[in-house]
Design an enzyme around this catalytic site. Structure first.
Site, PDB file in Angstrom:
ATOM      1  N   CYS A 146     -31.696   4.628 -25.913  1.00 41.50           N
ATOM      2  CA  CYS A 146     -31.246   5.921 -26.398  1.00 41.50           C
ATOM      3  C   CYS A 146     -31.866   6.234 -27.753  1.00 41.50           C
ATOM      4  O   CYS A 146     -32.197   5.333 -28.511  1.00 41.50           O
ATOM      5  CB  CYS A 146     -29.727   5.932 -26.516  1.00 41.50           C
ATOM      6  SG  CYS A 146     -29.094   7.587 -26.804  1.00 41.50           S
ATOM      7  N   CYS A 201     -24.569   7.106 -31.464  1.00 37.06           N
ATOM      8  CA  CYS A 201     -23.197   7.586 -31.587  1.00 37.06           C
ATOM      9  C   CYS A 201     -22.286   6.380 -31.837  1.00 37.06           C
ATOM     10  O   CYS A 201     -22.347   5.389 -31.097  1.00 37.06           O
ATOM     11  CB  CYS A 201     -22.750   8.292 -30.314  1.00 37.06           C
ATOM     12  SG  CYS A 201     -23.899   9.573 -29.805  1.00 37.06           S
ATOM     13  N   CYS A 259     -20.200   4.958 -28.830  1.00 36.06           N
ATOM     14  CA  CYS A 259     -20.832   4.845 -27.504  1.00 36.06           C
ATOM     15  C   CYS A 259     -20.366   3.617 -26.716  1.00 36.06           C
ATOM     16  O   CYS A 259     -20.342   2.509 -27.233  1.00 36.06           O
ATOM     17  CB  CYS A 259     -22.339   4.801 -27.635  1.00 36.06           C
ATOM     18  SG  CYS A 259     -23.159   4.792 -26.033  1.00 36.06           S
TER      19      CYS A 259
HETATM   20  C1  LIG Z   1     -22.933   7.005 -22.401  1.00 39.93           C
HETATM   21  S1  LIG Z   1     -23.437   8.688 -22.348  1.00 39.93           S
HETATM   22  C2  LIG Z   1     -25.029   8.627 -21.608  1.00 39.93           C
HETATM   23  C3  LIG Z   1     -25.736   9.960 -21.475  1.00 39.93           C
HETATM   24  C4  LIG Z   1     -26.252  10.604 -22.754  1.00 39.93           C
HETATM   25  N1  LIG Z   1     -26.865   9.726 -23.665  1.00 39.93           N
HETATM   26  C5  LIG Z   1     -25.148  11.374 -23.423  1.00 39.93           C
HETATM   27  O1  LIG Z   1     -24.701  10.981 -24.493  1.00 39.93           O
HETATM   28  O2  LIG Z   1     -24.757  12.365 -22.831  1.00 39.93           O
HETATM   29  C6  LIG Z   1     -22.445   9.403 -21.056  1.00 39.93           C
HETATM   30  C7  LIG Z   1     -21.220  10.144 -21.517  1.00 39.93           C
HETATM   31  O3  LIG Z   1     -20.274   9.241 -22.012  1.00 39.93           O
HETATM   32  C8  LIG Z   1     -19.690   9.755 -23.182  1.00 39.93           C
HETATM   33  N2  LIG Z   1     -19.156   8.658 -23.985  1.00 39.93           N
HETATM   34  C9  LIG Z   1     -19.848   7.750 -24.713  1.00 39.93           C
HETATM   35  N3  LIG Z   1     -19.023   6.899 -25.332  1.00 39.93           N
HETATM   36  C10 LIG Z   1     -17.762   7.241 -24.992  1.00 39.93           C
HETATM   37  C11 LIG Z   1     -16.468   6.727 -25.321  1.00 39.93           C
HETATM   38  N4  LIG Z   1     -16.304   5.700 -26.127  1.00 39.93           N
HETATM   39  N5  LIG Z   1     -15.397   7.334 -24.778  1.00 39.93           N
HETATM   40  C12 LIG Z   1     -15.546   8.381 -23.942  1.00 39.93           C
HETATM   41  N6  LIG Z   1     -16.731   8.905 -23.584  1.00 39.93           N
HETATM   42  C13 LIG Z   1     -17.830   8.353 -24.108  1.00 39.93           C
HETATM   43  C14 LIG Z   1     -20.834  10.478 -23.840  1.00 39.93           C
HETATM   44  O4  LIG Z   1     -20.449  11.426 -24.799  1.00 39.93           O
HETATM   45  C15 LIG Z   1     -21.489  11.128 -22.654  1.00 39.93           C
HETATM   46  O5  LIG Z   1     -20.904  12.361 -22.339  1.00 39.93           O
HETATM   47  C1  LIG Z   2     -27.077  14.411 -28.981  1.00 43.94           C
HETATM   48  O1  LIG Z   2     -26.821  13.344 -29.823  1.00 43.94           O
HETATM   49  C2  LIG Z   2     -27.218  13.601 -31.121  1.00 43.94           C
HETATM   50  C3  LIG Z   2     -27.044  12.349 -31.903  1.00 43.94           C
HETATM   51  O2  LIG Z   2     -26.193  11.490 -31.289  1.00 43.94           O
HETATM   52  C4  LIG Z   2     -26.428  14.724 -31.713  1.00 43.94           C
HETATM   53  O3  LIG Z   2     -26.827  15.039 -32.994  1.00 43.94           O
HETATM   54  C5  LIG Z   2     -26.591  15.891 -30.863  1.00 43.94           C
HETATM   55  O4  LIG Z   2     -25.697  16.861 -31.318  1.00 43.94           O
HETATM   56  C6  LIG Z   2     -26.274  15.549 -29.435  1.00 43.94           C
HETATM   57  N1  LIG Z   2     -26.561  16.665 -28.622  1.00 43.94           N
HETATM   58  C7  LIG Z   2     -25.652  17.514 -28.368  1.00 43.94           C
HETATM   59  C8  LIG Z   2     -26.037  18.683 -27.547  1.00 43.94           C
HETATM   60  O5  LIG Z   2     -24.519  17.338 -28.769  1.00 43.94           O
HETATM   61  S1  SF4 Z   3     -23.254   8.523 -26.182  1.00 40.83           S
HETATM   62 FE1  SF4 Z   3     -24.456   6.621 -26.257  1.00 40.83          FE
HETATM   63  S2  SF4 Z   3     -26.036   6.930 -24.772  1.00 40.83           S
HETATM   64 FE2  SF4 Z   3     -25.225   8.981 -25.241  1.00 40.83          FE
HETATM   65  S3  SF4 Z   3     -26.433   9.768 -26.955  1.00 40.83           S
HETATM   66 FE3  SF4 Z   3     -24.763   8.699 -27.863  1.00 40.83          FE
HETATM   67  S4  SF4 Z   3     -25.543   6.639 -28.232  1.00 40.83           S
HETATM   68 FE4  SF4 Z   3     -26.871   7.579 -26.755  1.00 40.83          FE
END
Ligand SMILES: C[S@@+](CC[C@H](N)C(=O)[O-])C[C@H]1O[C@@H](n2cnc3c(N)ncnc32)[C@H](O)[C@@H]1O
Ligand SMILES: *[C@@H]1O[C@H](CO)[C@@H](O)[C@H](O)[C@H]1NC(C)=O
Ligand code: SF4
Ligand SMILES: *[C@@H]1O[C@H](CO)[C@@H](O)[C@H](O)[C@H]1NC(C)=O
Ligand SMILES: *[C@@H]1O[C@H](CO)[C@@H](O)[C@H](O)[C@H]1NC(C)=O
Length: 361
Positions: free
Chosen positions: A78, A82, A85
């Protein structure tokens, strides 16, 4: 002790029977022997065997589980960090495309109707062409009713929509805040690049290329007091999924994790307050921790199902090695929870009335 010796004796006797008696009684006796085998495990004895029996019964009940809807996290890499995550960059592994397709074909044969590509950031690997090819394969060759992507949105280019947009039903973009500073604190920011401008651009492309636009937000300590009503109304997604920040041991909590998300966690009551504040938004779909834990059938980068029931992710063996039915028995997927979540709802473009195409400005 006495019991074990006794059972061992019975077992020996029955084994002797089998070796001498042939014909129709043989198989019946063999079953008894197998049963006796289970009753004589090593130290823990009878309690353990009762547990085995129960697990077995549970699994037999799960044999009917169909992987109707699958979340395939094919990459953990990634471009963001976040803080909360729960699917972190623990490996950089990605299957070769032919193997990934073989797995997708197996899933289709096992009853998959809906696939959701996630990560990591799905648009990162091969600049989105790997993802695009899987999306095309699932729609054109496997003819799945619903093909969707969850992305942070930062890496999407119009070129991608031109090439692959027609194979995609839903694009879900993660956005946790409409305040750039809050995004910065959460970790969803790359320098000064505005995530929010980007969001509106993607919204336009979805409209132009007829892809349903969805939003995902993770509610945590930093955005809990925000009122997003106007912003969401303006973006007008087909669905707004609102997640309560979830802890998963080994991913964003506890030992061996890459994140410590404890400081992001909110209570049930706080989550409820956020939902109440946004009750005017009809497309809102809440996902509490309870609802989330069991209702996602997660496939990791090795095509192993992950079991999140205990707040951990315990992988099964890969479906590429042992097949879908075997692997799914250990995935902890709860079909009832999935239905409760409204999992079966407007999956493909064809089901949607095209109202979502016009954005409220
Ligand atoms: C792991 S991310 C992968 C896809 C992409 N990187 C993204 O952030 O959309 C998939 C979804 O899980 C959410 N997510 C990640 N960590 C989380 C958490 N601790 N609790 C709930 N949702 C979470 C993210 O915001 C995203 O909508
Ligand atoms: C995607 O993730 C980045 C950093 O985690 C964040 O700044 C950005 O706002 C995210 N995109 C959206 C559409 O939220
Ligand atoms: S939620 Fe996790 S996988 Fe999705 S953008 Fe954030 S760090 Fe990357
Ligand atoms: C796909 O799965 C992710 C979790 O892995 C979830 O956040 C997202 O809402 C799902 N998207 C769709 C379109 O179902
Ligand atoms: C979100 O909505 C608020 C009004 O409630 C507005 O002031 C703000 O500019 C909006 N943010 C974005 C990024 O559209």
């Amino acid at each position: 002790m006495l019991l074990i010796t006794h059972l061992a004796f019975v077992k020996m006797l029955l084994k002797l029977c089998i070796s001498s008696v042939h014909g129709i009684f043989g198989s019946i006796l063999k079953k008894v022997c197998l049963w006796v085998d289970k009753q004589v495990p090593s130290r823990t004895g009878v309690i353990e065997s009762v547990k085995n029996e129960r697990n077995h019964a549970e699994r037999t009940a799960k044999d009917v589980t169909t992987p109707t809807s699958v979340n395939y996290h094919f990459t953990r890499k990634c471009n963001y960090k976040c803080g909360f995550c729960f699917h972190t960059a623990k490996t950089s592994f990605v299957l070769p495309i032919e193997e990934a397709k073989r797995g997708l074909h197996l899933l289709k044969e096992a009853g998959m109707e809906k696939i959701n590509f996630s990560g990591g950031e799905p648009f990162l690997h091969e600049r989105g062409d790997f993802l695009g090819e899987m999306v095309r394969y699932c729609k054109e060759e496997l003819q799945l009713p619903s093909v969707s992507i969850v992305s942070n949105g930062s890496m999407i280019k119009e070129r991608w929509f031109k090439k692959y947009g027609k194979y995609l039903d839903i694009l879900a973009i993660s956005c946790d805040s409409f305040d750039e500073d809050t995004n910065q604190v959460i970790g969803r920011a790359q320098g000064q690049k505005s995530h929010i401008d980007n969001l509106f651009r993607i919204r336009e492309w979805c409209q132009d290329y007829k892809v349903a636009f969805k939003l995902n937000s993770v509610i945590n300590t930093f955005n809990i007091d925000e009122d997003m009503t106007e912003n969401i109304t303006q973006l007008n997604p087909v669905r707004w999924k609102v997640f309560q920040c979830l802890l998963i041991d080994g991913e964003n909590a506890g030992e061996n994790s890459l994140r410590e998300a404890e400081r992001f966690v909110i209570s049930e009551q706080q989550f409820q307050d956020f939902l109440n504040r946004h009750s005017s938004i009809k497309c809102l779909v809440p996902e509490s921790n309870e609802k989330m834990r069991d209702s996602y059938l997660i496939l990791d980068e090795y095509m192993r199902f992950l079991d999140c029931r205990e707040g951990r992710k315990d992988p099964s063996k890969s479906i590429l090695d042992i097949g879908v039915e075997e692997a799914i028995q250990f995935s902890g997927f709860d079909e009832k929870m999935f239905l409760k979540r409204g999992g079966k709802y407007m999956w493909s473009k064809a089901d949607m009335n095209l109202e979502w195409i016009s954005r409220v400005r």
